[in-house]
Design a protein around this motif. Structure first.
Motif, PDB file in Angstrom:
ATOM      1  N   GLY A   1      -6.365  23.577 -16.114  1.00  0.00           N
ATOM      2  CA  GLY A   1      -5.186  22.753 -16.326  1.00  0.00           C
ATOM      3  C   GLY A   1      -4.214  23.302 -17.353  1.00  0.00           C
ATOM      4  O   GLY A   1      -3.187  22.674 -17.617  1.00  0.00           O
ATOM      5  N   LYS A   2      -4.513  24.452 -17.923  1.00  0.00           N
ATOM      6  CA  LYS A   2      -3.632  25.029 -18.924  1.00  0.00           C
ATOM      7  C   LYS A   2      -3.107  26.382 -18.439  1.00  0.00           C
ATOM      8  O   LYS A   2      -3.803  27.114 -17.735  1.00  0.00           O
ATOM      9  N   ILE A   3      -1.880  26.700 -18.835  1.00  0.00           N
ATOM     10  CA  ILE A   3      -1.210  27.917 -18.395  1.00  0.00           C
ATOM     11  C   ILE A   3      -0.940  28.808 -19.607  1.00  0.00           C
ATOM     12  O   ILE A   3      -0.452  28.345 -20.641  1.00  0.00           O
ATOM     13  N   GLN A   4      -1.257  30.073 -19.450  1.00  0.00           N
ATOM     14  CA  GLN A   4      -1.113  31.034 -20.547  1.00  0.00           C
ATOM     15  C   GLN A   4       0.175  31.837 -20.391  1.00  0.00           C
ATOM     16  O   GLN A   4       0.478  32.344 -19.321  1.00  0.00           O
ATOM     17  N   ILE A   5       0.920  31.936 -21.514  1.00  0.00           N
ATOM     18  CA  ILE A   5       2.161  32.696 -21.554  1.00  0.00           C
ATOM     19  C   ILE A   5       1.918  33.946 -22.402  1.00  0.00           C
ATOM     20  O   ILE A   5       1.577  33.839 -23.578  1.00  0.00           O
TER      21      ILE A   5
ATOM     22  N   ASP B   1      -1.252  33.816 -30.177  1.00  0.00           N
ATOM     23  CA  ASP B   1      -1.969  33.164 -31.275  1.00  0.00           C
ATOM     24  C   ASP B   1      -2.721  31.900 -30.857  1.00  0.00           C
ATOM     25  O   ASP B   1      -3.364  31.250 -31.685  1.00  0.00           O
ATOM     26  N   GLY B   2      -2.660  31.531 -29.567  1.00  0.00           N
ATOM     27  CA  GLY B   2      -3.393  30.369 -29.084  1.00  0.00           C
ATOM     28  C   GLY B   2      -2.703  29.036 -29.303  1.00  0.00           C
ATOM     29  O   GLY B   2      -3.252  27.992 -28.943  1.00  0.00           O
ATOM     30  N   GLU B   3      -1.510  29.028 -29.882  1.00  0.00           N
ATOM     31  CA  GLU B   3      -0.807  27.762 -30.108  1.00  0.00           C
ATOM     32  C   GLU B   3      -0.470  27.114 -28.767  1.00  0.00           C
ATOM     33  O   GLU B   3      -0.094  27.795 -27.812  1.00  0.00           O
TER      34      GLU B   3
ATOM     35  N   ILE C   1       2.496  35.300 -16.699  1.00  0.00           N
ATOM     36  CA  ILE C   1       2.058  33.906 -16.639  1.00  0.00           C
ATOM     37  C   ILE C   1       0.767  33.839 -15.823  1.00  0.00           C
ATOM     38  O   ILE C   1       0.691  34.365 -14.712  1.00  0.00           O
ATOM     39  N   SER C   2      -0.248  33.172 -16.379  1.00  0.00           N
ATOM     40  CA  SER C   2      -1.533  33.092 -15.674  1.00  0.00           C
ATOM     41  C   SER C   2      -2.258  31.816 -16.073  1.00  0.00           C
ATOM     42  O   SER C   2      -1.879  31.136 -17.032  1.00  0.00           O
ATOM     43  N   HIS C   3      -3.331  31.521 -15.341  1.00  0.00           N
ATOM     44  CA  HIS C   3      -4.179  30.374 -15.682  1.00  0.00           C
ATOM     45  C   HIS C   3      -4.993  30.716 -16.929  1.00  0.00           C
ATOM     46  O   HIS C   3      -5.549  31.814 -17.049  1.00  0.00           O
ATOM     47  N   ALA C   4      -5.059  29.777 -17.861  1.00  0.00           N
ATOM     48  CA  ALA C   4      -5.905  29.952 -19.036  1.00  0.00           C
ATOM     49  C   ALA C   4      -7.354  29.706 -18.651  1.00  0.00           C
ATOM     50  O   ALA C   4      -7.657  29.213 -17.558  1.00  0.00           O
ATOM     51  N   GLU C   5      -8.269  30.051 -19.545  1.00  0.00           N
ATOM     52  CA  GLU C   5      -9.686  29.832 -19.270  1.00  0.00           C
ATOM     53  C   GLU C   5      -9.990  28.348 -19.116  1.00  0.00           C
ATOM     54  O   GLU C   5     -10.815  27.953 -18.301  1.00  0.00           O
ATOM     55  N   GLU C   6      -9.319  27.510 -19.882  1.00  0.00           N
ATOM     56  CA  GLU C   6      -9.529  26.066 -19.785  1.00  0.00           C
ATOM     57  C   GLU C   6      -8.714  25.521 -18.625  1.00  0.00           C
ATOM     58  O   GLU C   6      -7.499  25.732 -18.547  1.00  0.00           O
TER      59      GLU C   6
ATOM     60  N   THR D   1      -0.101  21.921 -20.075  1.00  0.00           N
ATOM     61  CA  THR D   1      -0.243  22.493 -21.417  1.00  0.00           C
ATOM     62  C   THR D   1      -0.013  23.997 -21.336  1.00  0.00           C
ATOM     63  O   THR D   1      -0.643  24.694 -20.543  1.00  0.00           O
ATOM     64  N   LEU D   2       0.909  24.479 -22.165  1.00  0.00           N
ATOM     65  CA  LEU D   2       1.235  25.899 -22.225  1.00  0.00           C
ATOM     66  C   LEU D   2       0.591  26.512 -23.456  1.00  0.00           C
ATOM     67  O   LEU D   2       0.622  25.923 -24.538  1.00  0.00           O
ATOM     68  N   ILE D   3       0.007  27.683 -23.291  1.00  0.00           N
ATOM     69  CA  ILE D   3      -0.689  28.354 -24.393  1.00  0.00           C
ATOM     70  C   ILE D   3      -0.008  29.683 -24.704  1.00  0.00           C
ATOM     71  O   ILE D   3       0.201  30.509 -23.806  1.00  0.00           O
ATOM     72  N   ASP D   4       0.334  29.866 -25.965  1.00  0.00           N
ATOM     73  CA  ASP D   4       0.865  31.146 -26.435  1.00  0.00           C
ATOM     74  C   ASP D   4      -0.308  32.117 -26.563  1.00  0.00           C
ATOM     75  O   ASP D   4      -1.180  31.947 -27.422  1.00  0.00           O
TER      76      ASP D   4
END
Length: 522
Positions: free
Chosen positions: A392-396, A350-352, A385-390, A344-347
């Motif tokens: 298994g999700k990656i933050q862009i 805006d968190g989308e 690019i980094s790990h999101a707080e949740e 799962t990729l996170i913008d």
């Protein structure tokens, strides 16, 4: 910490495999290989202990205070654990020590002479030890935990090799179980039901537990066995694709996976081109490391990286993908076998959330088209690019700012050449001004790309076109190597090494310093 002698050269016998099969049968639960390895180590230790107990059955330790009878076996710890038999017993003859007995002992080792020893002798230093306090010679003082700590890799490697060679054992998601004891998930139609469930879920992904629940379970068997059997059944059916990262099993319907995941997008397809590494100077190699192309030989590699920064080139911008270079591989999830990993990729703006796919063998991450379009990110945009707080999700993330007008080179194919015209564009993100590119006609570029591939145009021909056109916009008539890398990849997917080597080896090009090039004036 020392290891056990057999752990250093661990071997697995058929008897070992039968023993492990018995454990699996008794537990009715598939087990991970490290658990099976530990069971085997504990069994070896117990076998050694039993063998020692049998060997030294009815053997007594020598202590002067004790009494011994003719025919008894005695061990002498002070004599390197020598074994002997009592031949005779007689009274002691030294009045200074009172009443005591003397035994004559012949040793099992013929190299040792027959000797006499005092018994029923109270005042002696050897009496301080307990008869049960001695460790038998050959006894292992290491625990199973200690042996696994020092030799785990060797033991598991040998065990896995033996398990895979046994046709009666099956491995799924790192667990093992006898084939004959698995549940049948085909004749009852459970796989057809699983396909229908995934179809309703737009392909997935779904965990095995979720699928089992949706199909109504697999009878009254232990839950772990139901999961194992369902995983095996799904893995043997081409309709299903296991797309989970390490230690997570996720299922997706293969026919509903994006085509760009099943087949590498054309613009990302890389055919290696030979070059001479000796042509690349230290300055050039530093630039190659800075670019950090996923197909480079000189990229950085940091397995402990928490965040990776990448610059989007044309093939990835057009395909809606991210390059999976060494640093990005440290961020994105991996898998033991599956070629495609769902993520799962996170913008970060805006968190989308977006569905993403890690295609590790082809070194790209798919699923960024909508994010790129939404923010109108240009070729050359810089992303973090980094790990999101949740988990298994990656933050862009990118450095966003209020859109401002910038002059950027626009790609314009014309008469078999790639032209560049500087014009104003509104950009709201940080970018590398040596790699930024734009266009007003993607269809024309696509057509020109296809024509270039069909004509099998050489790299030197491409570079001559690019150096000629890009240098027109420079007062010095020069173009930076990074800009040439960016522009070359509009027409042919290549890492910087062969591009830069071609610049050095071709006399048509002249290096003027600081990674700038121009057409040769000679």
């Amino acid at each position: 910490m020392p290891s056990h002698h057999w752990a250093k050269n661990f071997t697995v016998t058929n008897d070992d495999l039968e023993y492990l099969s018995g454990i699996l049968l008794e537990k009715e639960t598939p087990l991970k290989i490290d658990i099976l390895a530990r069971e085997l180590v504990e069994r070896r230790l117990q076998q050694e202990a039993d063998a020692l107990s049998k060997r030294f059955k009815d053997v007594r330790m020598y202590m002067p205070a004790l009494s011994y009878a003719v025919g008894e076996k005695i061990m002498f710890p002070e004599l390197d654990h020598a074994l002997g038999t009592v031949n005779s017993v007689r009274p002691g003859a030294n009045p200074n020590y009172g009443n005591f007995q003397v035994i004559q002992v012949s040793f099992d080792d013929d190299r040792l002479p027959t000797k006499e020893f005092a018994t029923e002798f109270a005042n002696h230093r050897l009496n301080d030890a307990s008869e049960n306090g001695y460790v038998l010679p050959g006894a292992n003082e290491l625990t199973a935990d200690e042996i696994m700590t020092t030799s785990k890799a060797v033991i598991i490697h040998a065990l896995e090799k033996a398990l895979r060679a046994d046709p009666e054992l099956v491995s799924v998601a790192g667990r093992w179980f006898p084939r004959s004891l698995m549940l049948d998930v085909t004749s009852g139609g459970q796989l057809h039901l699983a396909e229908a469930v995934l179809d309703v879920a737009d392909g997935g992904p779904m965990t095995t537990d979720e699928l089992i629940e949706q199909v109504g379970g697999l009878g009254k068997a232990p839950h772990e066995l139901q999961v194992f059997s369902m995983n095996y059944g799904l893995s043997q059916d081409d309709r299903f694709d296991e797309v989970g990262p390490v230690d997570t099993v996720l299922w997706f319907l293969r026919r509903l996976e994006p085509p760009e995941v099943l087949t590498t997008p054309t613009l990302l397809q890389y055919s290696p081109l030979d070059y001479d590494p000796a042509l690349l100077s230290e300055e050039t190699r530093q630039l190659i490391t800075e670019i950090d192309d996923e197909w480079s030989d000189f990229g950085s590699d940091d397995e402990e990286l928490e965040e990776a920064q990448i610059t989007i080139n044309y093939p990835h911008r057009r395909s809606g993908t991210l390059p999976l270079n060494a640093n990005m591989r440290a961020i994105f999830p991996t898998a033991r076998r599956t070629p495609r990993v769902f993520v799962t990729l996170i913008d970060a703006q805006d968190g989308e959330e977006f569905f993403g796919w890690v295609v590790r063998q082809e070194r790209y991450v798919y699923g960024l088209k909508e994010l790129f379009r939404k923010h109108r990110l240009p070729v050359g945009a810089i992303l973090n690019i980094s790990h999101a707080e949740e988990p298994g999700k990656i933050q862009i993330e990118f450095n966003a700012h209020k859109p401002r007008t910038e002059y950027v080179p626009l790609i314009a194919p014309k008469d078999g050449r790639l032209l560049f015209e500087y014009d104003r564009r509104s950009i709201g993100a940080e970018y590398d001004d040596l790699m930024v590119l734009g266009t007003d006609d993607l269809a024309a570029i696509d057509t020109f790309y296809q024509e270039t591939q069909k004509a099998r145009r050489s790299l030197n021909s491409i570079l001559h076109n690019l150096v000629t056109e890009l240098s027109r916009t420079s007062p010095q008539g020069t173009v930076h190597a990074k800009t040439l890398y960016s522009a070359t990849n509009v027409l042919r997917r290549l890492p910087p090494e062969p591009i830069f080597a071609a610049l050095v080896s071709n006399p048509d090009f002249e290096h003027v310093g600081n990674n700038y090039w121009r057409l040769s004036r000679s």
